[in-house]
Design a protein around this motif. Structure first.
Motif, PDB file in Angstrom:
ATOM      1  N   TYR A 271      31.709  23.003  -5.106  1.00 23.33           N
ATOM      2  CA  TYR A 271      31.660  21.665  -5.806  1.00 23.33           C
ATOM      3  C   TYR A 271      31.927  21.334  -7.393  1.00 23.33           C
ATOM      4  O   TYR A 271      32.877  20.626  -7.599  1.00 23.33           O
ATOM      5  CB  TYR A 271      30.102  21.316  -5.634  1.00 23.33           C
ATOM      6  N   ARG A 272      31.710  22.492  -7.866  1.00 19.23           N
ATOM      7  CA  ARG A 272      31.989  22.558  -9.274  1.00 19.23           C
ATOM      8  C   ARG A 272      33.354  22.723  -9.617  1.00 19.23           C
ATOM      9  O   ARG A 272      34.091  22.122 -10.385  1.00 19.23           O
ATOM     10  CB  ARG A 272      31.114  23.693 -10.318  1.00 19.23           C
TER      11      ARG A 272
ATOM     12  N   LEU B 282      24.439  17.694 -10.623  1.00 18.20           N
ATOM     13  CA  LEU B 282      24.438  17.555  -9.106  1.00 18.20           C
ATOM     14  C   LEU B 282      25.136  18.625  -8.435  1.00 18.20           C
ATOM     15  O   LEU B 282      24.857  18.952  -7.488  1.00 18.20           O
ATOM     16  CB  LEU B 282      24.650  16.088  -8.830  1.00 18.20           C
ATOM     17  N   LEU B 283      26.284  19.065  -9.162  1.00 18.69           N
ATOM     18  CA  LEU B 283      27.350  19.717  -8.525  1.00 18.69           C
ATOM     19  C   LEU B 283      26.692  21.107  -8.412  1.00 18.69           C
ATOM     20  O   LEU B 283      26.649  21.809  -7.516  1.00 18.69           O
ATOM     21  CB  LEU B 283      28.725  19.710  -9.322  1.00 18.69           C
TER      22      LEU B 283
ATOM     23  N   ALA C 206      24.361  21.597  -5.583  1.00 16.09           N
ATOM     24  CA  ALA C 206      24.935  21.543  -4.346  1.00 16.09           C
ATOM     25  C   ALA C 206      25.606  22.869  -4.057  1.00 16.09           C
ATOM     26  O   ALA C 206      25.598  23.458  -3.149  1.00 16.09           O
ATOM     27  CB  ALA C 206      26.343  20.424  -4.286  1.00 16.09           C
ATOM     28  N   ASP C 207      26.140  23.506  -5.169  1.00 11.49           N
ATOM     29  CA  ASP C 207      26.628  24.962  -5.285  1.00 11.49           C
ATOM     30  C   ASP C 207      25.402  25.887  -4.877  1.00 11.49           C
ATOM     31  O   ASP C 207      25.950  26.902  -4.067  1.00 11.49           O
ATOM     32  CB  ASP C 207      27.273  25.351  -6.533  1.00 11.49           C
ATOM     33  N   VAL C 208      24.278  25.758  -5.470  1.00 14.86           N
ATOM     34  CA  VAL C 208      23.198  26.486  -5.194  1.00 14.86           C
ATOM     35  C   VAL C 208      22.745  26.591  -3.771  1.00 14.86           C
ATOM     36  O   VAL C 208      22.623  27.426  -2.987  1.00 14.86           O
ATOM     37  CB  VAL C 208      22.060  26.259  -5.843  1.00 14.86           C
ATOM     38  N   CYS C 209      22.948  25.270  -2.919  1.00 13.85           N
ATOM     39  CA  CYS C 209      22.676  25.216  -1.629  1.00 13.85           C
ATOM     40  C   CYS C 209      23.798  25.929  -0.935  1.00 13.85           C
ATOM     41  O   CYS C 209      23.453  26.588   0.121  1.00 13.85           O
ATOM     42  CB  CYS C 209      22.396  23.615  -1.282  1.00 13.85           C
TER      43      CYS C 209
ATOM     44  N   LEU D 297      31.201  32.307 -12.599  1.00  6.22           N
ATOM     45  CA  LEU D 297      32.286  31.704 -12.255  1.00  6.22           C
ATOM     46  C   LEU D 297      32.330  30.576 -11.129  1.00  6.22           C
ATOM     47  O   LEU D 297      31.574  30.819 -10.256  1.00  6.22           O
ATOM     48  CB  LEU D 297      33.387  32.669 -12.235  1.00  6.22           C
ATOM     49  N   ALA D 298      33.309  29.725 -11.458  1.00  3.97           N
ATOM     50  CA  ALA D 298      33.193  28.800 -10.373  1.00  3.97           C
ATOM     51  C   ALA D 298      34.370  29.118  -9.146  1.00  3.97           C
ATOM     52  O   ALA D 298      34.320  28.675  -8.025  1.00  3.97           O
ATOM     53  CB  ALA D 298      33.774  27.458 -10.940  1.00  3.97           C
ATOM     54  N   ALA D 299      35.336  29.997  -9.704  1.00  2.00           N
ATOM     55  CA  ALA D 299      36.243  30.530  -8.854  1.00  2.00           C
ATOM     56  C   ALA D 299      36.841  31.711  -9.337  1.00  2.00           C
ATOM     57  O   ALA D 299      36.607  32.001 -10.681  1.00  2.00           O
ATOM     58  CB  ALA D 299      37.390  29.347  -8.639  1.00  2.00           C
ATOM     59  N   VAL D 300      37.392  32.403  -8.538  1.00  2.00           N
ATOM     60  CA  VAL D 300      38.406  33.509  -9.263  1.00  2.00           C
ATOM     61  C   VAL D 300      39.718  33.522  -8.793  1.00  2.00           C
ATOM     62  O   VAL D 300      39.862  32.957  -7.362  1.00  2.00           O
ATOM     63  CB  VAL D 300      37.506  35.094  -8.755  1.00  2.00           C
ATOM     64  N   ALA D 301      40.804  33.837  -9.347  1.00  2.00           N
ATOM     65  CA  ALA D 301      42.138  33.695  -9.187  1.00  2.00           C
ATOM     66  C   ALA D 301      42.993  35.022  -9.462  1.00  2.00           C
ATOM     67  O   ALA D 301      42.673  35.552 -10.328  1.00  2.00           O
ATOM     68  CB  ALA D 301      42.916  32.370  -9.674  1.00  2.00           C
ATOM     69  N   GLY D 302      44.254  34.995  -8.541  1.00  4.71           N
ATOM     70  CA  GLY D 302      44.979  36.088  -8.917  1.00  4.71           C
ATOM     71  C   GLY D 302      46.095  35.925  -8.397  1.00  4.71           C
ATOM     72  O   GLY D 302      46.705  35.026  -7.984  1.00  4.71           O
TER      73      GLY D 302
END
Lengths: 105, 369
Positions: B161-162, B185-186, B189-192, B309-314
């Motif tokens: 969500y984030r 709020l986001l 939602a991410d914890v859920c 982190l909200a995401a990881v990329a490579g």
């Protein structure tokens, strides 16, 4: 000499190269004066990618192959240099002589 | 067109980069690039000296190149970093091109002359992995190729969500403000999402992670990527220096380097990534034998999630692509290009077909000018 059998005249090459450069590299600068001996490289007219495009244009328009070692300032640095270089190439191998060059897009 | 032996013509001249050129090259870089991690000139001078002179792979046949204009000024530069690789068990020389720059008054053919001289060098493989479109076109016009797969990036959302709201917020101040307001709020939602079942559920994978030591990396890499035809040579003692330089890069946060052990304590692989504490972590390298890929990626995602982190990329490595897809990574073609060139078609084939282990640590991505 018959242009249909010996290739385009040097003045025609210069005119077509000028039209190409104006249309593709100077379209945002219509007031830019572009003389035959004005430098095209290092003056902000044509950058390194522009050189690739210019070479592709010359190869297609005048039906000739330009070797890597021919991509020099001496051959492509001004419209006059382009005229001399292309004219010499066309007459050396006759590649531009038998078919009339394509129109500039 | 393929570059032949160097027959450079004027005006000006190309020559090897010398230490005395450092101040002029730094001044040129300030002109050519807006972004720098090193704002103070003396720090950038010291960094260039370290990267191009004081590295562990000195090779007088593979110098960085400068273009000296007709007035004797340094008006062009191409950084070159030699890297030893192993191809089918035999050492080969790779050369990484970086930091191509040309003074505005010399633009036209100078960049081409620098690239051409570089590609005509004695190295077995030339590469560049943070190339923009202009460099790609120039490289291709000189007979080089693009490794399209290595030019793709993958992203794995960890706090979806984030992460997706953050991506959507880049459209202007109003969107940004809305995103900031919605963050609490986001987060809920991410914890859920992390607790309920589904792709974003986070659970500690089997096995464990620990700090990754360069000596362990060097000793273990041959086993992990052994079947691949092309791999870096870390056994020469250079890895410690390389990781120090990588850790010096701050653009994406702190470098985390973790070794992954399986349930029985065996080394499954490792991951290195930059962590800025809340955004998108950038992966520098993932190494794993085929059987350990899933476990190493799961540990990477779990570690990055634990780090907030909200995401990881490579960057996509062909040998890892199937497992990245299986673990719900999203693939995109948005970043820089990876450019390659070799007269040896079998080397090119190995890279393009996924028989090579060439991570961001082998190119120029770890550099931080």
């Amino acid at each position: 000499m018959d242009q249909q059998t010996t290739g385009p005249a040097q003045s025609e090459i210069v005119d077509r190269a000028r039209a190409y450069v104006r249309e593709n590299f100077l379209y945002m600068r219509p007031d830019w004066t572009l003389g035959d001996e004005d430098p095209l490289l290092g003056s902000g007219v044509i950058d390194s990618i522009g050189v690739i495009e210019l070479v592709e244009f010359l190869q297609g328009a005048f039906r000739l192959a330009i070797a890597e070692e021919e991509i020099t300032e001496q051959n492509l640095g001004t419209l006059a240099a382009i005229g001399r270089f292309v004219h010499q190439k066309c007459h050396a191998n006759g590649s531009g002589g038998s078919v009339r060059p394509r129109q500039v897009a | 067109m393929t570059p032949g032996p160097l027959t450079d013509s004027g005006p000006g001249r190309l020559r090897p980069f010398q230490r005395e050129d450092l101040p002029e090259v730094v001044a040129l870089r300030r002109q050519a690039f807006r972004y720098s991690e090193r704002k103070r000139t003396e720090r950038l001078v010291a960094y260039l000296e370290r990267i191009f002179y004081d590295h562990p792979w000195a090779d007088p046949e593979l110098p960085a190149l400068v273009y000296e204009d007709e007035r004797g000024r340094v008006a062009g530069f191409l950084g070159v970093i030699p890297r030893p690789l192993l191809f089918q068990g035999a050492p080969i020389r790779a050369a990484v091109a970086t930091q191509l720059m040309v003074a505005p008054e010399s633009r036209g053919l100078v960049g081409r002359r620098l690239f051409r001289a570089f590609l005509a060098g004695p190295q077995d493989l030339s590469l560049s992995d943070t190339a923009n479109d202009a460099a790609r076109l120039l490289w291709a016009s000189l007979g080089g190729s693009v490794s399209v797969t290595h030019s793709l990036t993958w992203t794995r959302a960890l706090r979806p969500y984030r992460h997706y709201a953050s991506r959507a917020s880049s459209g202007g101040p109003a969107r940004r403000l809305a995103w900031l307001a919605a963050r609490p709020l986001l987060s809920v939602a991410d914890v859920c999402a992390a607790r309920i079942g589904g792709p974003f559920r986070q659970q500690m994978p089997p096995g464990a992670t620990e700090h990754l030591d360069p000596a362990v990396m060097a000793a273990t890499l041959p086993r992990l990527v052994g079947p691949r035809a092309l791999r870096p040579l870390y056994e020469d003692g250079s890895l410690g220096w390389l990781l120090e330089q990588a850790a010096d890069k701050r653009q994406f946060g702190e470098l985390r380097q973790r070794l992954v052990r399986g349930p029985r304590g065996e080394v499954a692989g490792w991951f290195l990534y930059y962590c800025d504490g809340g955004g998108v972590g950038q992966v520098l390298q993932v190494a794993a034998a085929r059987s350990g890929q899933a476990l190493v990626l799961r540990h990477l995602f779990y570690d990055a999630w634990r780090e907030g982190l909200a995401a990881v990329a490579g960057r996509v490595e062909p040998a890892l692509a199937a497992e990245l897809g299986a673990q719900r990574c999203r693939f995109e073609r948005t970043g820089p290009w990876m450019l390659i060139h070799s007269q040896r078609t079998e080397i090119m084939h190995a890279i393009v077909c996924g028989a090579a282990f060439v991570s961001r640590l082998e190119g120029e991505w770890w550099l931080s000018f």
